[in-house]
Design a protein around this motif. Sequence first.
Motif, short mmCIF file in Angstrom:
data_model
loop_
_atom_site.label_atom_id
_atom_site.label_comp_id
_atom_site.label_asym_id
_atom_site.label_seq_id
_atom_site.Cartn_x
_atom_site.Cartn_y
_atom_site.Cartn_z
N LYS A 156 0.84 -1.20 0.00
CA LYS A 156 0.00 0.00 0.00
C LYS A 156 0.87 1.25 0.00
N LYS A 157 0.61 2.13 -0.93
CA LYS A 157 1.43 3.32 -1.09
C LYS A 157 1.48 4.15 0.17
N ALA A 158 0.34 4.25 0.86
CA ALA A 158 0.27 5.07 2.07
C ALA A 158 1.20 4.52 3.16
N ASN A 159 1.25 3.20 3.28
CA ASN A 159 2.11 2.58 4.29
C ASN A 159 3.59 2.79 3.97
N PHE A 160 3.93 2.66 2.70
CA PHE A 160 5.33 2.85 2.32
C PHE A 160 5.74 4.31 2.51
N GLU A 161 4.84 5.24 2.19
CA GLU A 161 5.15 6.66 2.37
C GLU A 161 5.31 7.00 3.85
N TYR A 162 4.53 6.33 4.70
CA TYR A 162 4.69 6.52 6.15
C TYR A 162 6.09 6.07 6.58
N LEU A 163 6.51 4.89 6.09
CA LEU A 163 7.84 4.39 6.39
C LEU A 163 8.91 5.35 5.89
N GLU A 164 8.71 5.86 4.68
CA GLU A 164 9.71 6.70 4.03
C GLU A 164 9.80 8.08 4.65
N LYS A 165 8.64 8.69 4.96
CA LYS A 165 8.63 10.10 5.37
C LYS A 165 8.53 10.29 6.88
N GLU A 166 7.76 9.42 7.55
CA GLU A 166 7.58 9.59 8.99
C GLU A 166 8.68 8.90 9.80
N ILE A 167 9.00 7.69 9.44
CA ILE A 167 10.07 6.96 10.12
C ILE A 167 11.42 7.33 9.54
N GLY A 168 11.52 7.35 8.21
CA GLY A 168 12.77 7.70 7.54
C GLY A 168 13.58 6.49 7.15
N LEU A 169 13.87 6.37 5.85
CA LEU A 169 14.63 5.22 5.37
C LEU A 169 16.08 5.23 5.87
N LYS A 170 16.59 6.42 6.22
CA LYS A 170 17.98 6.49 6.69
C LYS A 170 18.15 5.78 8.04
N ARG A 171 17.05 5.50 8.71
CA ARG A 171 17.12 4.71 9.95
C ARG A 171 17.55 3.27 9.65
N PHE A 172 17.28 2.81 8.42
CA PHE A 172 17.49 1.41 8.08
C PHE A 172 18.59 1.18 7.05
N PHE A 173 18.85 2.18 6.21
CA PHE A 173 19.76 1.98 5.08
C PHE A 173 20.86 3.04 5.07
N PRO A 174 22.07 2.66 4.61
CA PRO A 174 23.16 3.65 4.50
C PRO A 174 22.86 4.66 3.39
N ARG A 175 23.46 5.80 3.50
CA ARG A 175 23.25 6.87 2.53
C ARG A 175 23.66 6.45 1.13
N SER A 176 24.72 5.65 1.02
CA SER A 176 25.18 5.22 -0.30
C SER A 176 24.10 4.45 -1.05
#
Length: 347
Positions: A156-176
């Motif tokens: 679901k797009k809304a769930n992924f956007e929550y992960l991406e924008k509210e939690i932040g992907l940088k919490r899980f993945f390196p910048r590279s």
Amino acid sequence: MTEKSTLRVHQPNGGFNSVKCGDTTEFKTIIHAVVTRLAAGERPLECCYAIRLADSKSSDCYWIHHDLTVGFVRKKYESLHHDGDWKYELRIRYLPKSYPDMYEKDKVTFFYFYDQVRNDYLASTAENIDQDIAIQLGCLEIRRFFKDMPQMALDKKANFEYLEKEIGLKRFFPRSALESVKPKNLRKLILHYFKQYSGLNEEHCVYQFFQLLATVSMFDQEKFKCALGTGWSISVDLVVSPRDGISCLTDKAASPTHMADFSQVVSVQVTSTENERKGILQLKIAGANEAVYITVPSVNTAEDMADIIDGYCRLTLDSKQSFMIKPHQGEILWNYEVFSLSFQAHC
């Protein structure tokens, strides 16, 4: 009676605990005070914890033996850099052989170690490894973090956007990985691996994380550049790990040569060379006719090696025995006596 002060002890997750102490307070007392605050209940694996003193300005760091006092450590180490940015860190240094056993005995310590390993990985290793492995490791942490999330939730797009924008992907993945992989492709990879790991519970996410990380980082062992004997002839690596004990690795060897299990260690002693430029670690092994001498670049390094070996011996034998001696040079060095189980049985 010494004046009380506050020692701030930092944790891998960015938190810290402040402990009231005096110059004569031993660090095992500080470790106990902080560990008991991690969660309610007993900590059966409290013996796995150690304090590391690190200076962010010089990158110097020193492992502090449990029996040292606050006053001694401040005089011996902090005085080396009066303008240093010193930080006392509570870390897991001595590991049981089995992660499942660690989990069963002490879940708090198990997840504390996971936080430590994952933060170390993101700080020093993540930017330099294969992107696919980095994404898998990140997805394992997403699965662990959202342990109750259904398998198809991120579709679901809304769930992924929550992960991406509210939690932040940088919490899980390196910048590279975030910068080099196109967003559309990155999302496909995350969805793929998240579904692959959807059947794992929290502790199995950690087991899988450790197993995958071990292919690119030896996070569960420590190596020391040294030479066997009291001179500096052939350089080798002394390898200390929970499963293999004490081993020696040469440049030409494909795998380490086993020297001793921790249960075989009778004593560890630190001295220095005549000019005090190098440190010497002396190991007495049960059944061996002669002690093993190991030369390292400095006394501090020898004390560091002695601390980790002593910690593993105490963990293996469930012993709190360790002794300090003062050689003629005036330096406070260490002699760690680790008694065998059979000896303890007769005490």
